[in-house]
Design a protein around this motif. Structure first.
Motif, short mmCIF file in Angstrom:
data_model
loop_
_atom_site.label_atom_id
_atom_site.label_comp_id
_atom_site.label_asym_id
_atom_site.label_seq_id
_atom_site.Cartn_x
_atom_site.Cartn_y
_atom_site.Cartn_z
N ILE A 125 11.15 -1.56 15.57
CA ILE A 125 12.58 -1.22 15.50
C ILE A 125 12.86 -0.07 14.53
CG2 ILE A 125 13.27 -3.58 16.12
CD1 ILE A 125 14.02 -3.89 13.09
N SER A 126 11.84 0.30 13.76
CA SER A 126 12.04 1.37 12.78
C SER A 126 10.68 1.82 12.26
CB SER A 126 12.90 0.89 11.62
OG SER A 126 13.05 1.89 10.63
N CYS A 127 10.51 3.14 12.15
CA CYS A 127 9.24 3.67 11.62
C CYS A 127 9.55 4.93 10.81
CB CYS A 127 8.27 3.96 12.75
SG CYS A 127 6.64 4.47 12.16
N TYR A 128 10.11 4.71 9.63
CA TYR A 128 10.55 5.83 8.80
C TYR A 128 9.46 6.32 7.85
CZ TYR A 128 15.40 6.54 10.04
OH TYR A 128 16.54 6.90 10.71
N VAL A 129 9.35 7.63 7.77
CA VAL A 129 8.48 8.28 6.79
C VAL A 129 9.37 8.76 5.65
CG1 VAL A 129 6.93 10.22 6.34
CG2 VAL A 129 6.79 8.98 8.52
N HIS A 130 9.05 8.37 4.44
CA HIS A 130 9.83 8.74 3.26
C HIS A 130 9.12 9.82 2.45
CE1 HIS A 130 12.20 4.68 3.15
NE2 HIS A 130 12.64 5.52 4.06
N LYS A 131 9.85 10.88 2.18
CA LYS A 131 9.34 11.97 1.35
C LYS A 131 10.30 12.29 0.21
CE LYS A 131 6.78 14.24 5.12
NZ LYS A 131 6.51 15.53 5.81
N ASP A 132 11.24 11.38 -0.04
CA ASP A 132 12.28 11.66 -1.03
C ASP A 132 12.18 10.80 -2.29
OD1 ASP A 132 12.96 9.25 0.09
OD2 ASP A 132 15.05 9.77 0.49
N GLU A 133 10.99 10.24 -2.55
CA GLU A 133 10.79 9.43 -3.74
C GLU A 133 9.79 10.15 -4.65
OE1 GLU A 133 10.05 5.29 -2.93
OE2 GLU A 133 11.19 5.40 -1.06
N PRO A 134 10.28 10.89 -5.64
CA PRO A 134 9.43 11.71 -6.51
C PRO A 134 8.32 10.93 -7.22
CG PRO A 134 11.74 12.25 -6.83
CD PRO A 134 11.71 11.02 -6.01
N ASN A 135 8.59 9.67 -7.54
CA ASN A 135 7.61 8.88 -8.28
C ASN A 135 6.66 8.11 -7.38
OD1 ASN A 135 8.76 9.67 -10.76
ND2 ASN A 135 10.31 8.06 -10.60
N ALA A 136 6.70 8.41 -6.09
CA ALA A 136 5.81 7.72 -5.14
C ALA A 136 5.23 8.73 -4.16
CB ALA A 136 6.58 6.64 -4.38
N LYS A 137 4.09 8.38 -3.60
CA LYS A 137 3.50 9.23 -2.58
C LYS A 137 4.32 9.14 -1.30
CE LYS A 137 -1.40 9.17 -3.88
NZ LYS A 137 -2.77 8.89 -3.37
N PHE A 138 4.14 10.11 -0.43
CA PHE A 138 4.75 10.01 0.89
C PHE A 138 4.26 8.70 1.52
CE2 PHE A 138 4.75 14.92 1.56
CZ PHE A 138 5.72 15.05 0.58
N HIS A 139 5.17 8.00 2.18
CA HIS A 139 4.77 6.73 2.78
C HIS A 139 5.58 6.43 4.03
CE1 HIS A 139 7.97 5.91 -0.18
NE2 HIS A 139 8.39 4.99 0.68
N GLU A 140 5.11 5.45 4.78
CA GLU A 140 5.72 5.07 6.06
C GLU A 140 6.03 3.58 6.06
OE1 GLU A 140 3.93 6.42 9.93
OE2 GLU A 140 3.44 4.28 10.11
N HIS A 141 7.20 3.23 6.60
CA HIS A 141 7.57 1.82 6.78
C HIS A 141 7.58 1.54 8.28
CE1 HIS A 141 8.89 1.04 2.61
NE2 HIS A 141 9.33 2.29 2.62
#
Length: 226
Positions: free
Chosen positions: A109-125
């Protein structure tokens, strides 16, 4: 990599909204909103994750037990692994989504890639609804324990490592960590270890209190003799 399960009593709207950046939260120090436009959903749909979830949850052909502890949503969070060049991040996340889709065979239902968290690596939910087909009842039902099994958790990391290295033609991709070097431990095993540590700490405190008690008792007896 981390797998989370959620029941109907969890705030599904908040969970999905976090991934979509659609819910307003007061404490979002870990999100740089100037970078949020870099996020994207690998699921090609105009509907929100909540809308897709409700379509399945409210479907009369999908049975959900009235028990409060039934898991109605699962989420796999995978960060860009060491050994994968950042310039190939989008390729990595696309392949990761395909891996989870083929492995769990459940509606995503959702597969978001996040690149907006400076203190974390790019990641996918990668978020999916844990339903299986019940041959006996001739209908679908919520049954996460038939999907995310102990064997699945044990083999997930090594299987993903082999898959990514093969598809991306890379070597030494670091998927495993200290907690998963011998296969991903189940949540219960991890909790059990945490409890054992707490018990050991409490036992040490009990021994200290016993020693203090004996010391005070000796002092009292000494005063009474005097």
């Amino acid at each position: 990599m981390h797998i989370a399960k959620f029941t109907r009593n969890d705030n599904i709207n908040l969970i999905i909204g976090h991934n979509e950046r659609s819910t307003q939260r007061k404490n979002r120090e870990n999100v740089d909103t100037s970078l949020t436009h870099l996020n994207y959903n690998l699921l090609n749909t105009d509907k929100s994750g909540l809308e897709l979830f409700k379509e399945i949850y409210n479907n009369e052909n999908v049975y959900c037990s009235p028990r409060k502890d039934v898991n109605v949503l699962c989420s796999v969070c995978i960060q860009l692994c060491d050994g994968v060049p950042q310039e190939r991040a989008d390729e990595f996340f696309y392949l990761a989504a395909k891996f989870f889709e083929d492995r769990y065979k459940c509606p995503c239902i959702s597969c978001y890639v996040h690149k907006d968290e400076p203190n974390a690596k790019f990641h996918e939910h990668y978020v999916f609804v844990p339903i299986v087909y019940d041959e006996k009842k001739q209908r679908y039902k919520f049954r996460s324990k038939d999907i995310i099994t102990k064997e699945d958790l044990k083999t997930l990391h090594p299987d993903f490592k082999k898959y990514i290295e093969k598809e991306m033609k890379l070597e030494n991709v670091q998927v495993l960590n200290g907690a998963t070097a011998n296969g991903n431990k189940t949540i219960l095993e991890q909790k059990n270890q945490e409890l054992e540590k707490k018990v050991a700490t409490q036992q040490e405190e009990i021994e200290k209190l016993k020693q203090l008690k004996n010391k005070l008792q000796n002092q009292i007896e000494y005063e009474l003799i005097r």
